[in-house]
Design an enzyme around this catalytic site. Structure first.
Site, PDB file in Angstrom:
ATOM      1  N   ASN A   1       2.281   1.470   4.444  1.00 34.27           N
ATOM      2  CA  ASN A   1       2.579   0.188   5.123  1.00 34.27           C
ATOM      3  C   ASN A   1       2.247   0.240   6.621  1.00 34.27           C
ATOM      4  OD1 ASN A   1       5.462  -2.002   5.679  1.00 34.27           O
ATOM      5  ND2 ASN A   1       3.372  -2.565   5.223  1.00 34.27           N
TER       6      ASN A   1
ATOM      7  N   CYS B   1       0.871  -1.184   0.000  1.00 39.59           N
ATOM      8  CA  CYS B   1       0.000   0.000   0.000  1.00 39.59           C
ATOM      9  C   CYS B   1       0.904   1.229   0.000  1.00 39.59           C
ATOM     10  CB  CYS B   1      -0.975  -0.031   1.182  1.00 39.59           C
ATOM     11  SG  CYS B   1      -0.186   0.051   2.804  1.00 39.59           S
TER      12      CYS B   1
ATOM     13  N   CYS C   1      -1.525   0.777   7.397  1.00 40.37           N
ATOM     14  CA  CYS C   1      -2.968   0.486   7.492  1.00 40.37           C
ATOM     15  C   CYS C   1      -3.355  -0.757   6.693  1.00 40.37           C
ATOM     16  CB  CYS C   1      -3.792   1.683   7.004  1.00 40.37           C
ATOM     17  SG  CYS C   1      -3.520   3.198   7.950  1.00 40.37           S
ATOM     18  N   ARG C   2      -3.422  -0.624   5.363  1.00 39.64           N
ATOM     19  CA  ARG C   2      -3.948  -1.714   4.527  1.00 39.64           C
ATOM     20  C   ARG C   2      -3.002  -2.901   4.394  1.00 39.64           C
ATOM     21  NH1 ARG C   2      -5.046   2.184  -0.432  1.00 39.64           N
ATOM     22  NH2 ARG C   2      -3.251   3.145   0.592  1.00 39.64           N
ATOM     23  N   SER C   3      -1.739  -2.652   4.017  1.00 41.26           N
ATOM     24  CA  SER C   3      -0.884  -3.806   3.704  1.00 41.26           C
ATOM     25  C   SER C   3      -0.474  -4.637   4.927  1.00 41.26           C
ATOM     26  CB  SER C   3       0.323  -3.408   2.845  1.00 41.26           C
ATOM     27  OG  SER C   3       1.152  -2.490   3.486  1.00 41.26           O
TER      28      SER C   3
ATOM     29  N   ASP D   1      -8.144   3.730   0.656  1.00 37.98           N
ATOM     30  CA  ASP D   1      -7.283   4.173   1.758  1.00 37.98           C
ATOM     31  C   ASP D   1      -8.153   4.571   2.957  1.00 37.98           C
ATOM     32  OD1 ASP D   1      -5.521   5.414   3.438  1.00 37.98           O
ATOM     33  OD2 ASP D   1      -4.635   6.712   1.914  1.00 37.98           O
TER      34      ASP D   1
HETATM   35  P1  4NP Z   1      -1.827   2.804   4.060  1.00 40.65           P
HETATM   36  O1  4NP Z   1      -2.524   4.145   4.629  1.00 40.65           O
HETATM   37  O2  4NP Z   1      -1.244   3.187   2.721  1.00 40.65           O
HETATM   38  O3  4NP Z   1      -2.965   1.863   3.956  1.00 40.65           O
HETATM   39  O4  4NP Z   1      -0.782   2.411   5.090  1.00 40.65           O
HETATM   40  C1  4NP Z   1      -1.899   5.370   4.731  1.00 40.65           C
HETATM   41  C2  4NP Z   1      -1.007   5.604   5.750  1.00 40.65           C
HETATM   42  C3  4NP Z   1      -0.409   6.843   5.865  1.00 40.65           C
HETATM   43  C4  4NP Z   1      -0.702   7.830   4.956  1.00 40.65           C
HETATM   44  C5  4NP Z   1      -1.587   7.601   3.927  1.00 40.65           C
HETATM   45  C6  4NP Z   1      -2.185   6.360   3.807  1.00 40.65           C
HETATM   46  N1  4NP Z   1      -0.096   9.112   5.099  1.00 40.65           N
HETATM   47  O5  4NP Z   1      -0.423   9.999   4.298  1.00 40.65           O
HETATM   48  O6  4NP Z   1       0.717   9.310   5.997  1.00 40.65           O
END
Ligand code: 4NP
Length: 161
Positions: free
Chosen positions: A18, A15, A20-22, A126
């Site tokens: 790294n 993602c 939340c989703r992945s 997201d």
């Molecule tokens: P992820 O979510 O890609 O699912 O881990 C996010 C985590 C952090 C951010 C964006 C999406 N950020 O902008 O910091």
């Protein structure tokens, strides 16, 4: 040969951050593979480096805990060696898929695909700026996508062995 004998599968869930989703995808895919008796290596990474070294977002941890899925990872950024170390790279959405294609080295051997392409072609949205409900939806999607991915790779390995 039974479909369970697939130690050749090494999947990297990707993602943006790294956190939340992945990491949730990694935890869910590992858990489901173990329950189905499928041998597989699973890791996760982010296309961005903002959160390198951090533990998963507390909402990701809470949802995994609620569903009794063990989760233990620290954020890292995708590296060019991942394209050789892993057999399958599973992108959470099109933006991350594009970023992966952009950094993919010429000696890449991994199959790089939208994770949703194993089921319904839908991205994993997201959930970072939303509430816990979005994380619950990500969890449900990771369960469906894990089963779809494992169905396809075990079908393929059974056919070719
Ligand atoms: P992820 O979510 O890609 O699912 O881990 C996010 C985590 C952090 C951010 C964006 C999406 N950020 O902008 O910091």
């Amino acid at each position: 040969m039974p479909a369970q004998s697939s130690p050749e599968i090494k999947a990297l869930v990707v993602c943006l951050g790294n956190i939340c989703r992945s990491p949730m995808g990694e935890a869910v895919l590992k858990d489901i593979a173990q329950k189905r008796g499928i041998e597989i290596v699973v890791d996760s990474a982010g296309t961005a480096g903002y959160h390198v070294g951090e533990e998963p977002d507390e909402r990701t941890v809470a949802v995994c805990k609620k569903h009794n899925v063990p989760i233990d990872s620290h954020a890292r950024q995708v590296s060019t060696s991942d394209f050789v170390r892993f057999t399958h790279i599973l992108a959470s959405d099109e933006s991350n898929l594009r970023n992966l294609e952009r950094i993919k080295p010429s000696n890449a051997t991994a199959e790089v695909r939208l994770w949703g392409s194993y089921l319904d072609n839908k991205p994993i949205p997201d959930p970072y700026y939303g509430g816990i409900n979005g994380f619950e939806k990500v969890y449900e999607q990771c369960v469906r996508l894990s089963n779809a991915f494992l169905d396809e790779v075990t079908r393929t390995s059974t056919q070719t062995s």
